[in-house]
Design a protein around this motif. Structure first.
Motif, short mmCIF file in Angstrom:
data_model
loop_
_atom_site.label_atom_id
_atom_site.label_comp_id
_atom_site.label_asym_id
_atom_site.label_seq_id
_atom_site.Cartn_x
_atom_site.Cartn_y
_atom_site.Cartn_z
N ALA A 404 1.09 -1.22 -0.20
CA ALA A 404 0.05 -0.02 0.12
C ALA A 404 0.96 1.09 0.00
CB ALA A 404 -0.93 -0.05 1.47
N GLY A 405 0.62 2.55 -1.00
CA GLY A 405 1.14 3.42 -1.01
C GLY A 405 2.57 3.27 -1.60
N SER A 406 3.19 1.91 -1.96
CA SER A 406 4.64 1.90 -2.67
C SER A 406 4.40 3.13 -4.07
CB SER A 406 4.74 0.76 -2.25
OG SER A 406 4.00 -0.24 -3.66
N GLY A 407 3.93 2.81 -4.76
CA GLY A 407 4.47 3.73 -5.24
C GLY A 407 5.08 2.61 -6.77
N LEU A 408 5.52 2.92 -8.13
CA LEU A 408 6.15 2.12 -9.41
C LEU A 408 7.39 1.16 -8.53
CD1 LEU A 408 4.85 3.43 -12.36
CD2 LEU A 408 3.82 2.30 -11.42
N THR A 409 7.84 0.74 -7.90
CA THR A 409 8.81 0.21 -7.11
C THR A 409 9.78 -1.31 -8.57
OG1 THR A 409 7.35 -1.58 -5.89
CG2 THR A 409 8.07 0.49 -5.36
N VAL A 410 8.34 -1.65 -8.42
CA VAL A 410 9.00 -3.22 -10.19
C VAL A 410 7.94 -2.15 -11.17
CG1 VAL A 410 9.14 -4.94 -10.61
CG2 VAL A 410 9.85 -4.69 -8.36
N THR A 411 8.27 -2.61 -11.92
CA THR A 411 7.14 -2.23 -13.87
C THR A 411 7.68 -2.83 -14.73
OG1 THR A 411 9.52 -1.12 -14.50
CG2 THR A 411 7.91 0.46 -13.03
N TYR A 412 6.92 -3.50 -15.11
CA TYR A 412 7.27 -4.43 -16.87
C TYR A 412 8.80 -3.93 -17.46
CZ TYR A 412 1.77 -5.22 -16.71
OH TYR A 412 0.84 -6.49 -16.50
N GLY A 413 8.95 -3.01 -17.01
CA GLY A 413 10.78 -2.87 -17.86
C GLY A 413 11.16 -3.19 -17.31
N ASP A 414 11.51 -3.34 -15.72
CA ASP A 414 12.13 -3.87 -14.88
C ASP A 414 12.21 -5.11 -15.44
OD1 ASP A 414 12.09 -1.28 -14.46
OD2 ASP A 414 11.05 -2.05 -12.24
N LEU A 415 11.59 -6.25 -15.52
CA LEU A 415 11.56 -7.33 -15.51
C LEU A 415 12.05 -8.04 -17.15
CD1 LEU A 415 7.25 -8.05 -14.98
CD2 LEU A 415 9.46 -8.08 -13.18
N GLU A 416 12.02 -7.45 -18.21
CA GLU A 416 13.55 -8.03 -18.75
C GLU A 416 14.74 -7.34 -18.64
OE1 GLU A 416 11.87 -5.65 -22.76
OE2 GLU A 416 10.41 -5.11 -22.15
N HIS A 417 14.97 -6.57 -17.83
CA HIS A 417 16.37 -6.69 -17.37
C HIS A 417 16.77 -7.27 -16.47
CE1 HIS A 417 16.89 -4.88 -21.24
NE2 HIS A 417 15.79 -3.88 -20.90
N ALA A 418 16.08 -8.39 -15.84
CA ALA A 418 16.04 -8.82 -14.36
C ALA A 418 16.13 -10.17 -13.73
CB ALA A 418 15.29 -7.87 -13.35
N HIS A 419 16.78 -10.55 -12.88
CA HIS A 419 16.72 -11.67 -12.78
C HIS A 419 15.63 -12.15 -11.69
CE1 HIS A 419 18.66 -16.22 -10.19
NE2 HIS A 419 17.25 -16.39 -10.91
N VAL A 420 13.90 -12.61 -12.22
CA VAL A 420 12.86 -12.55 -11.50
C VAL A 420 12.97 -14.62 -11.15
CG1 VAL A 420 10.35 -12.46 -12.05
CG2 VAL A 420 12.47 -10.72 -13.65
N LEU A 421 12.32 -14.12 -9.70
CA LEU A 421 11.47 -15.26 -8.86
C LEU A 421 10.25 -14.78 -9.05
CD1 LEU A 421 13.59 -17.27 -6.34
CD2 LEU A 421 11.26 -16.28 -6.31
N LEU A 422 9.63 -16.50 -9.69
CA LEU A 422 7.75 -16.06 -9.42
C LEU A 422 8.60 -16.86 -8.39
CD1 LEU A 422 7.10 -16.98 -12.78
CD2 LEU A 422 7.54 -15.11 -11.80
N ALA A 423 6.90 -17.00 -7.23
CA ALA A 423 6.85 -17.41 -6.37
C ALA A 423 5.50 -17.23 -6.01
CB ALA A 423 7.68 -16.65 -4.68
N GLY A 424 4.69 -18.96 -6.03
CA GLY A 424 3.30 -18.77 -6.07
C GLY A 424 2.21 -17.69 -6.76
N LEU A 425 3.57 -17.70 -8.43
CA LEU A 425 2.73 -17.19 -9.00
C LEU A 425 3.14 -17.90 -10.01
CD1 LEU A 425 0.89 -14.50 -10.35
CD2 LEU A 425 3.25 -13.65 -11.00
N GLU A 426 1.88 -18.36 -10.98
CA GLU A 426 1.62 -19.08 -12.57
C GLU A 426 1.78 -18.03 -14.01
OE1 GLU A 426 3.44 -21.32 -15.29
OE2 GLU A 426 2.98 -21.80 -12.92
N ALA A 427 2.39 -17.02 -14.44
CA ALA A 427 2.40 -16.15 -14.85
C ALA A 427 1.90 -16.57 -16.50
CB ALA A 427 3.33 -15.78 -15.41
N GLU A 428 2.07 -17.16 -16.96
CA GLU A 428 0.92 -17.55 -18.12
C GLU A 428 -0.26 -18.02 -17.65
OE1 GLU A 428 1.13 -20.16 -22.29
OE2 GLU A 428 0.94 -21.37 -20.42
N GLU A 429 -0.60 -18.38 -17.03
CA GLU A 429 -2.14 -18.30 -16.20
C GLU A 429 -3.24 -17.53 -15.42
OE1 GLU A 429 -3.62 -20.94 -17.49
OE2 GLU A 429 -1.68 -22.71 -17.57
#
Length: 815
Positions: A404-429
């Motif tokens: 809450a109230g954190s703003g844009l700490t992570v964006t779509y653009g960030d995802l393209e240049h990062a090591h992303v760990l998915l926890a409890g998230l099935e992205a395609e679905e």
């Protein structure tokens, strides 16, 4: 002269190259395609196969231009033949002449156009693409006025059903390969391929009965291109939209309208928290299609089939048309004035003993109204937007302290240049736009994906994700074992899906991992209105902007904005509200579009609402369509679906996504209905504070993970998530879309199948305390001791909530 300038997202400057196009000298970054350099100068080169988000193909040859290059002595010499500007990059000293300044280029383009039209049917008046067709437009501009072809045009049986949703008219195809390139490069799903050669070449699934082949498949046929294989993709509609000629059409839209009959309105997808830009096209007050909108910061130019095709639910036959009040045991339609009077009278008599369950389907404006209405009118902090399984106070603490109230700490653009760990998230679905961004980064070599899950899903495979295998309930242990995440080139990002809250201690472990590795952490809910609900304070311990209920200064800011006092003690969460309704501790509830089947325990939820009815309590419902809650409610207010209201969705990032109403109707939004009800009680709902809370936040969660259950004889640990295309009511009345849904199966490992005695069985039955259901069995690579089933299947199988079992609990499995 070559200079340098920084390139967005790059770590080193990119050299600039001087090039002259149609007599205009300019500098563009090295590696720029000629066709892009021309676009920068406002010069339009005709093209069909070219697409800015796909790799160059040079398939249609419509973009031919004259090119001259300096030789070793610096003399500029023309190349012997026109070149495809969509595949050739600029070079120092290059001189390009397009069709505007070169007769050779113009003649070449007109020749290509004539060649493309040799076999193309002249059926523009009945073609779905007619009126918005690049081939039609460019034929008028670059084609010959009279054809020189007098033979019989090539024809095929039509249409060829690539899937239940995508139909192919092969005689229209100009072999630009946009569809196959999209499927390979963007979605990662097998699609139709080029078949045969020469004049008989065509796009099609290899099938002897359709394409007329005999014997073996032709040389070069893709192994994925099996006979009769359907186009099973969650993103198939994008191939229809980018097809430049109308060869691919939508079964749902085919022959429904002409583009010049349509009125278009930009909007935002309402089915998930991704906030994809869409365009809604309607004719005579009826929505006939939706298209992907263009937004480089969010969905680029793509959208999921659910956002594209699932829109008829907003005009379903069970749409509520008028307010209803219970009279003599029956709901009867009445006027807004009468319904507001009845509801206000009943609410006033029970103030202080009411709760609110607003759900997660609303806009930011709706959520702010619900928050103010709950505190100012109902006089309580008993409010919870979560209509799903959740982790109680642990998840609430995460949302209050970190989201809450954190703003844009992570964006779509960030995802393209990062090591992303998915926890409890099935992205395609669960978050398809995130999936497309991650896959784009992985294929470009700028991103890496790791997923914590009991199996490597189809989506994880397409993202080339590393799997950290976890039995449901052991996620905290797995996350604590991660020593490092990210690097200087690929910073670490943890995407926490809402399902992680079902594993006690897992959210706490995710926060520990973020602190240990310096990774950013973002929460990804499933519903479009969930992030807005968090920002508006639709939680028992949270006020708007991340303000804790327990802090006097925070309450004072909100009370000043709302114009009245608010309760001081944290309220009950969803489970506590339902328990209090069942016991009689609460005398009523105001519900906003909640489906009881989505709740953690649907049976207990029904019992709670029935107990309110039997005790003479009050149930007020704000809904778009009739539901189980409607049948139990005392007062029902019909509210507007997204197509009939304006508002703002917040993406999982916290990015505002405003949209306007497509239709101007008398339908009221949740915010409007709640404001009228508050006015009836003499209360004016103020506006929430515009700024985020800068004071002391709610403490971060600190929960220890309990030991996971051990499978016993005939029992396995339940794993599940919702498929994108499932039994959700937002997908009602879409038979073509339903035909592309993935089959619901029960998956387990060979070891688990052997231990349960179900190896070789075609179907298995899952039994829980509240019921049972059966699925076809698929033995595959799943963590041992686990059985995976979809959470809300389309078929006859019951949702897991109907079994009385939650994810991570034991379920009986029998042959």
């Amino acid at each position: 002269m070559t200079t340098t300038q920084p390139s967005p997202g790059a770590t080193a400057p990119v050299p600039l190259v001087e090039v002259t196009i149609d007599g205009i000298t300019t500098e563009v970054p090295k590696g720029t395609l000629i066709i892009r350099a021309a676009e920068d100068l406002g010069i339009a080169i005709p093209r069909f196969c070219d697409h800015p988000l796909l790799k160059p193909a040079g398939a249609c040859r419509q973009c031919l231009v004259d090119v001259a290059m300096p030789d070793r002595e610096g003399n500029v010499r023309p190349m012997p033949k026109p070149q495809a500007s969509c595949t050739m990059t600029v070079a120092p000293g290059m001189v390009v002449n397009t069709q505007l300044t070169s007769q050779t280029a113009d003649k070449a383009q007109r020749g290509v156009m004539e060649f493309l039209l040799i076999n193309h049917p002249l059926d523009c008046p009945i073609c779905d693409k007619g009126g918005e067709c690049p081939l039609q437009n460019q034929a008028m501009e670059h084609g010959r006025p009279v054809t020189r072809f007098h033979d019989v045009k090539r024809t095929y049986p039509k249409p060829l059903a690539i899937s239940t949703q995508v139909l192919l008219d092969r005689e229209r195809c100009i072999l630009c390969q946009r569809c196959t390139r999209f499927s390979d490069e963007i979605a990662g799903d097998p699609f139709i391929e080029l078949q045969m050669r020469g004049a008989r070449q065509q796009i099609g699934t290899f099938d002897e009965t359709v394409l007329g082949f005999t014997g073996e498949a032709p040389v070069g046929a893709s192994e994925l291109d099996a006979a009769g294989a359907p186009f099973a993709s969650y993103f198939s509609g994008n191939t229809i939209q980018i097809c430049p000629v109308g060869a691919l059409t939508s079964a749902a839209y085919r022959f429904r309208a002409r583009p010049f009959d349509l009125v278009s309105t930009p909007s935002i997808g309402e089915h998930d928290s991704c906030g994809a830009a869409i365009r809604i096209d309607h004719r005579r007050g009826v929505v006939v299609r939706r298209m992907a909108g263009e937004d480089p910061a969010v969905n680029e130019e793509w959208t999921s089939d659910r956002d594209r095709f699932a829109f008829r639910w907003q005009a379903a036959h069970d749409r509520l048309a008028a307010p209803m009040v219970r009279d003599g045991g029956e709901l009867v339609e009445t006027s807004w004035a009468d319904a507001l009077d009845v509801a206000a009278t009943e609410l006033a008599s029970r103030r202080g003993s009411l709760a609110a369950l607003p759900g997660g389907r609303g806009t930011l404006e709706d959520a702010q109204a619900w928050s103010a209405f709950t505190r100012r009118v109902l006089g309580t902090n008993d409010v919870d937007f979560r209509s799903r399984a959740y982790g109680g106070r642990e998840e609430e603490a995460l949302l209050a302290s970190h989201v809450a109230g954190s703003g844009l700490t992570v964006t779509y653009g960030d995802l393209e240049h990062a090591h992303v760990l998915l926890a409890g998230l099935e992205a395609e679905e669960e978050a398809p736009t995130i999936f497309l961004r991650l896959r784009k980064g992985v294929l470009a070599g700028t991103a890496r994906v790791t997923t914590v899950a009991p199996l490597r899903s189809r989506g994880a495979t397409k993202m080339r994700a590393d799997l950290l295998a976890s039995v449901p309930g052991t996620e905290a242990e797995v996350l604590d074992a991660v020593a490092s995440l990210g690097s200087a080139e690929q910073p670490g990002i943890i995407l926490v899906g809402e399902r992680l809250a079902a594993a006690p201690g897992a959210i706490t472990a995710a926060l520990r991992l973020a602190q240990r590795t310096g990774a950013k952490l973002a929460w990804v809910p499933r519903r479009a209105g969930d992030r807005a609900a968090v920002e508006a304070g639709l939680l028992p311990s949270l006020l708007p902007g991340g303000r804790p209920v327990t802090q006097t200064a925070a309450r004072s800011e909100v009370a000043e904005a709302w114009g009245g006092d608010i309760p001081t003690e944290p309220g009950r969460d969803l489970a506590g509200i339902l328990a209090a309704l069942r016991s009689g501790a609460l005398a009523g509830v105001v519900v906003g579009g909640v489906e009881l089947g989505d709740l953690p325990d649907p049976v207990a939820a029904r019992e709670a609402l029935l107990a309110v009815r039997e005790a003479g309590g009050l149930i007020v419902s704000l809904e778009v369509r009739a539901s189980e809650v409607t049948e139990l409610a005392d007062v029902v207010f019909p509210v507007a679906p997204p197509v009939e209201k304006s508002g703002t969705f917040l993406t999982w990032e916290g990015r505002p996504r405003s949209f306007q109403a497509v239709f101007d109707t008398p339908a009221q939004s949740d915010a409007d209905a709640l404001a009228m009800l508050a006015n009836e009680l003499g209360v004016t709902l103020g506006t929430a504070p515009a700024t985020a809370w800068r004071g002391t936040r709610v403490a971060k969660p600190s929960v220890s993970a309990p030991p996971p259950p051990s499978p016993g004889p005939g029992r396995a640990i339940l794993a599940s998530w919702r498929l994108m295309l499932d039994g959700a009511r937002g997908q009602d009345l879409e038979p073509h879309l339903a035909g592309t849904a993935r089959r619901s199966v029960a998956m387990m490992s060979p070891t688990t199948a052997a231990d349960l005695g179900v190896e070789g069985a075609e179907r298995v039955t899952l039994r829980g305390p509240a019921g049972e259901t059966s699925y076809p069995l698929l033995v595959t690579n799943v963590a041992d001791g686990v059985v995976w089933v979809p959470a809300n299947p389309r078929e006859d199988a019951a949702p897991i909530a109907a079994l009385g079992v939650r994810i991570g609990e034991m379920v009986e499995v029998v042959r």
